[in-house]
Design an enzyme around this catalytic site. Sequence first.
Site, PDB file in Angstrom:
ATOM      1  N   SER A   1      38.158  42.117  36.003  1.00  0.00           N
ATOM      2  CA  SER A   1      37.647  42.243  37.363  1.00  0.00           C
ATOM      3  C   SER A   1      36.191  42.668  37.434  1.00  0.00           C
ATOM      4  O   SER A   1      35.508  42.375  38.415  1.00  0.00           O
ATOM      5  CB  SER A   1      38.501  43.250  38.146  1.00  0.00           C
ATOM      6  OG  SER A   1      38.449  44.533  37.547  1.00  0.00           O
TER       7      SER A   1
ATOM      8  N   LYS B   1      45.698  40.832  46.907  1.00  0.00           N
ATOM      9  CA  LYS B   1      44.424  40.113  46.776  1.00  0.00           C
ATOM     10  C   LYS B   1      44.600  38.696  47.325  1.00  0.00           C
ATOM     11  O   LYS B   1      44.558  38.497  48.530  1.00  0.00           O
ATOM     12  CB  LYS B   1      43.949  40.156  45.323  1.00  0.00           C
ATOM     13  CG  LYS B   1      43.560  41.573  44.886  1.00  0.00           C
ATOM     14  CD  LYS B   1      43.046  41.639  43.479  1.00  0.00           C
ATOM     15  CE  LYS B   1      42.466  43.003  43.139  1.00  0.00           C
ATOM     16  NZ  LYS B   1      43.404  44.131  43.279  1.00  0.00           N
TER      17      LYS B   1
ATOM     18  N   HIS C   1      43.529  39.317  39.258  1.00  0.00           N
ATOM     19  CA  HIS C   1      42.355  38.524  39.624  1.00  0.00           C
ATOM     20  C   HIS C   1      42.488  37.090  39.124  1.00  0.00           C
ATOM     21  O   HIS C   1      41.488  36.456  38.763  1.00  0.00           O
ATOM     22  CB  HIS C   1      41.090  39.192  39.090  1.00  0.00           C
ATOM     23  CG  HIS C   1      40.773  40.477  39.778  1.00  0.00           C
ATOM     24  ND1 HIS C   1      40.067  40.536  40.964  1.00  0.00           N
ATOM     25  CD2 HIS C   1      41.097  41.759  39.468  1.00  0.00           C
ATOM     26  CE1 HIS C   1      39.949  41.794  41.345  1.00  0.00           C
ATOM     27  NE2 HIS C   1      40.576  42.561  40.457  1.00  0.00           N
TER      28      HIS C   1
END
Length: 428
Positions: free
Chosen positions: A215, A274, A243
């Site tokens: 990240s 996310k 991610h």
Amino acid sequence: MWRGVAAVGLLRAGGIGGPRAASGTAAAAAAAAIQLRQRLEKELEDIRGAGTWKNERVIASRQGPHLRLAGGGAGILNFCANNYLGLSSHPEVIRAAVEALEKFGAGLSSVRFICGTQSIHKDLEEKIARFHQREDAILYASCFDANAGIFEALLTPEDAVLSDELNHASIIDGIRLCKANKYRYKHMDMQDLEAKLQDAQKHRLRLVATDGAFSMDGDIAPLKEICQLAEKYNALVFIDECHATGFLGPNGRGTDELLGVMDKVTIINSTLGKALGGAAGGYTTGPKPLIDLLRQRSRPYLFSNSLPPAVVGCASKALDLLMESNAIAQSMAAKTQRFRSKMTAAGFTISGKDHPICPVMLGDARLAAVMAEDMLNRGIYVIGFSYPVVPKGKARIRVQISAVHSDEDIDRCVEAFTEVGRKHGALP
């Protein structure tokens, strides 16, 4: 209140001196509190002096490519969210949350083995497992909790865990909680990993743990090589896909799909907070016996409330949209390449490769903070990252591209960076 508590404590302990002794104890407690406050204020001042103070901006609108900040800042272009697919404000995702809230209420007010679970939680776990093509899945309040809960439950003092040195803090903390033998290999260094695996052969079970996408740096773990070494040395592979889930790989299933090793990775931890709706929640997916064990022994699961139904509704709809079409996930590559190529042409150093996390490397913490603030004055919301989030001397502004950014948004961001970079000496 302090005086009363101290007096009661002394009397129960058979203390002598009555009110005078109680008063002395209260004075000592007050002195200790003052000493603590002074130490904390000094530590906070040191953080400010080092230029690493982290301000929290207040948003007065939905998450999205365009924001309104509290205090009147409107029309701000947002380039620092993990909202990779733009689903946090997608009308179908919001509608699913409202429907789940109305049907299932605000929450269960307890943990799942006490107050039970709801059908939507089981449905989402099944959907997650299907999306990742695994046997089963288990929900957590966050992926931080998922990482905190897996290593302690799975590994014993007879086992070994081998961790990339730049793994996310939650992986590091989770590994600290377990009693396995711990090895740390150099960042994405396969020679060092192999040496550590050779040394770890004396242990019963070996687990290689790595972020799929890192990240802070925007680089992607060499999963093919990691899996080859794992096979050679009879080890298992764990990846954190926070991610990557939703947008890496042909169908957005993550780095294991992107690199063609879906059948080689044993355990996946990831987030719902996310790309998959942007609300909260995390999960582990993998072999069913492992998931069953986590339900019995994973402390963050056993001692945390069930996810709120609205959050479950958001994530479930986000997965539906992804499994119906890969169009949103596929749109990321061109936009990422546009930003990276234009910023490199302008003279900036962008860490990582082919990932929507695009760290603009600046080195100096003060420079990163000042440039980020100046970018906001130009209507671009970005954040400077410095120690302890990243190593000293490697401060940066982390830019994150979203599927809902237009080409015009990206070009405007690059233009602002170029202006600010020249103003502060980051560019010639």
